[in-house]
Scaffold this motif. Structure first.
Motif, PDB file in Angstrom:
ATOM      1  N   UNK A  38       0.940  -1.128  -0.121  1.00 42.57           N
ATOM      2  CA  UNK A  38      -0.120   0.009   0.014  1.00 42.57           C
ATOM      3  C   UNK A  38       0.783   1.215   0.150  1.00 42.57           C
ATOM      4  N   UNK A  39       0.451   2.579  -0.730  1.00 42.88           N
ATOM      5  CA  UNK A  39       1.242   3.453  -0.786  1.00 42.88           C
ATOM      6  C   UNK A  39       0.894   4.169   0.525  1.00 42.88           C
ATOM      7  N   UNK A  40       1.822   5.129   0.845  1.00 37.90           N
ATOM      8  CA  UNK A  40       1.604   6.074   2.080  1.00 37.90           C
ATOM      9  C   UNK A  40       0.205   6.806   2.106  1.00 37.90           C
ATOM     10  N   UNK A  41      -0.233   7.264   1.076  1.00 34.88           N
ATOM     11  CA  UNK A  41      -1.428   7.836   1.005  1.00 34.88           C
ATOM     12  C   UNK A  41      -2.611   6.775   1.127  1.00 34.88           C
ATOM     13  N   UNK A  42      -2.483   5.770   0.533  1.00 38.32           N
ATOM     14  CA  UNK A  42      -3.542   4.540   1.084  1.00 38.32           C
ATOM     15  C   UNK A  42      -3.580   4.097   2.456  1.00 38.32           C
TER      16      UNK A  42
END
Length: 526
Positions: free
Chosen positions: A316-320
């Motif tokens: 998962x990306x940091x934003x997600x």
């Protein structure tokens, strides 16, 4: 030929535009009420599977279902584990339609786009705007796929295709590759199956190549999904990988069974299909059904291990990670006594993001300010919806008072998040300016102190934060006068730095209000 290429490219453009719109608009529907409704609908594998069958039947495309689910998962509407069940069973729904009849959705798609577009253009049903915009985006996805299918429809009766069909009488194994290429380009397994059936209806007796071509559709679907989702990152990409592996494994398994049957004369797939249907088109339809059932079976069989290895393949990306609640799940409402602590943990995640805004200005973060702010806003909406649902329950008076207090804290955090974001956005273009960096470092220092006070809830740290955030109006006025003197001939810099000082002053005031709230809440909790 040029017209067909243009039609294909236009369809691809509509497809990607619709995909982006689905995720953006679904993010606005992530309220607690809608989340609870979706959770009830997909509770248990049976319910989630039935929803998948219905979704596959309606959309006639597992690609569309996968992208819709990606939008739901990335916006926090649906857990990944349930989305994988829905996606696996959607394959069954798409196969069912091939057995009964091909449903032409061209006119319904145009009606959907037209009606939704007119509603949005004339600003009707404003309350339902996210739903209408989401439907419009889904319509664009369908429209794009339909255009791509139309671009390849003339191939069904072309002389070249007839010559190719006769070629497979001599090289039947190559039909697997043809099915793979067809599905990679046409983006519709049902459309590819229709083309194969059309070729067989001219009287060519190519049973084995036709079934191999259907098996190749699974591998082609995997390749098409890989390229169509190449721009996705994190959790949405995990859903795509799951469909890719399911399709590829099913395709190789059925292709291997067909080869074993031909070489050993064992009555496997082809013999069973011949008994169930005397016509070759019927056998092709049965093969298509078997392919989709196998994809669903492979997907369901891998549910136990999927989340772990998908997270390794596409983290998962940091934003997600920030946008999805870690502690506030629907089940938490059943134990309201523990919810204030859970809410505090989620709010701390937002507070940590504030310093990340400043790190982006320093060049220490790879994410953008807008994407991080958008993720924080999604989490803030989740917290607000959760608190609103909690306060409506029958809870003790003291707990209700504390929940209302946390609502007030959430309002302050929202305002602080917005102001720190604007502050960072303003300074981003002046990262080399001494005054800008001084303001940034000063705010960062106070944010560190506030983080310590929130984490430890120590009265000494809280009192220190209150003193540090005391009124500094005269000091900020001197700073603004200095800006006017140092940048007398630079109007743009004066405007930006003046705005930054105002935002800095506002942020300090909000941090003071948060410290005062924390002092009272620490006493209540004690």
């Amino acid at each position: 030929m040029v017209e067909l290429i243009a039609l294909y490219l236009a369809g691809l453009s509509f497809f990607f535009t619709g995909i982006a719109g689905i995720s953006d608009n679904l993010r606005q529907l992530s309220g607690q009420r809608f989340r609870n409704l979706l959770a009830r609908t997909t509770r248990g594998q049976l319910r989630a599977g039935l929803l998948g069958v219905v979704a596959g039947s309606v959309t006639q495309s597992t690609s569309v279902v996968a992208f819709i689910l990606s939008g739901m998962v990335s916006s926090g509407l649906l857990p990944l584990s349930r989305a994988l069940v829905v996606l696996s069973c959607a394959n069954i729904g798409t196969a069912a339609l091939v057995l009964i009849a091909a449903v032409d959705l061209h006119l319904p798609i145009l009606m959907l786009i037209g009606i939704c577009g007119m509603i949005l253009a004339f600003k009707l049903l404003g309350r339902w705007k996210p739903w209408i915009a989401g439907l419009l985006s889904i319509g664009l996805v369908f429209f794009g796929l339909d255009m791509m299918k139309q671009a390849f429809r003339p191939l069904a009766g072309s002389p070249g295709l007839m010559i190719a069909a006769r070629f497979f009488d001599r090289w039947p194994d190559a039909a697997f590759v043809v099915g793979l290429l067809m599905r990679s380009l046409i983006h519709s397994s049902a459309g590819c199956a229709a083309i194969i059936i059309t070729v067989e209806k001219v009287g060519l007796r190519t049973e084995f190549p036709a079934l191999m071509a259907i098996a190749g559709l699974g591998m082609g679907a995997a390749i098409a999904m890989f390229f169509l989702t190449s721009t996705l990152r994190g959790i949405p990409r995990q859903i795509a990988w799951y469909q890719i592996f399911s399709n590829a494994i099913a395709a190789m398994l059925l292709g291997a069974l067909l080869l074993i049957e031909r070489e050993s004369s064992l009555p496997l797939l082809q013999a069973v299909f011949a008994k169930l249907s005397p016509t070759l088109p019927g056998q092709i339809a049965l093969m298509f059904l078997t392919l989709n059932l196998t994809i669903a079976a492979v997907g369901i069989a891998g549910l136990k291990w999927a989340p772990e290895w998908l997270a390794k393949i596409s983290p998962a990306t940091p934003e997600q990670s920030l946008s999805q609640p870690m502690y506030l799940q629907p089940e938490a409402l059943r134990s309201p006594e523990t919810t204030p602590e859970l809410v505090a943990l989620e709010q701390m995640r937002i507070f940590v993001a504030l310093r990340r805004y400043l790190d982006i200005v320093r060049g220490r973060e790879s994410v953008t300010l807008k994407s991080l702010h958008g993720a924080a806003s999604v989490l803030e909406n989740e917290i607000t919806s959760f608190l609103a649902a909690l306060v409506k329950q029958s809870i003790a008076t003291d707990l209700a008072a504390r929940v209302i207090s946390f609502q007030h804290k959430e309002e302050m955090l929202r305002a602080l998040d917005e102001n720190v974001f604007l502050f960072a956005e303003t300074l981003q273009h002046y990262s080399g300016n001494d005054l800008a960096m001084t303001l940034l470092e000063a705010l960062d220092t106070i944010l560190i102190m506030a983080n310590d006070a929130l984490t430890t809830r120590d009265s000494v740290r809280i009192d220190l934060l209150i003193r540090v955030t005391d009124d500094r109006g005269s000091m900020m006025e001197e700073t603004r006068n200095r800006v006017y003197a140092d940048y007398a001939e630079k109007t743009k810099e004066i405007a930006a730095l003046h705005y930054a000082t105002r935002l800095f002053e506002r942020n300090i005031w909000l941090l003071r209000q948060l410290a005062l709230w924390l002092r009272v809440d620490a006493r209540v909790a004690a």
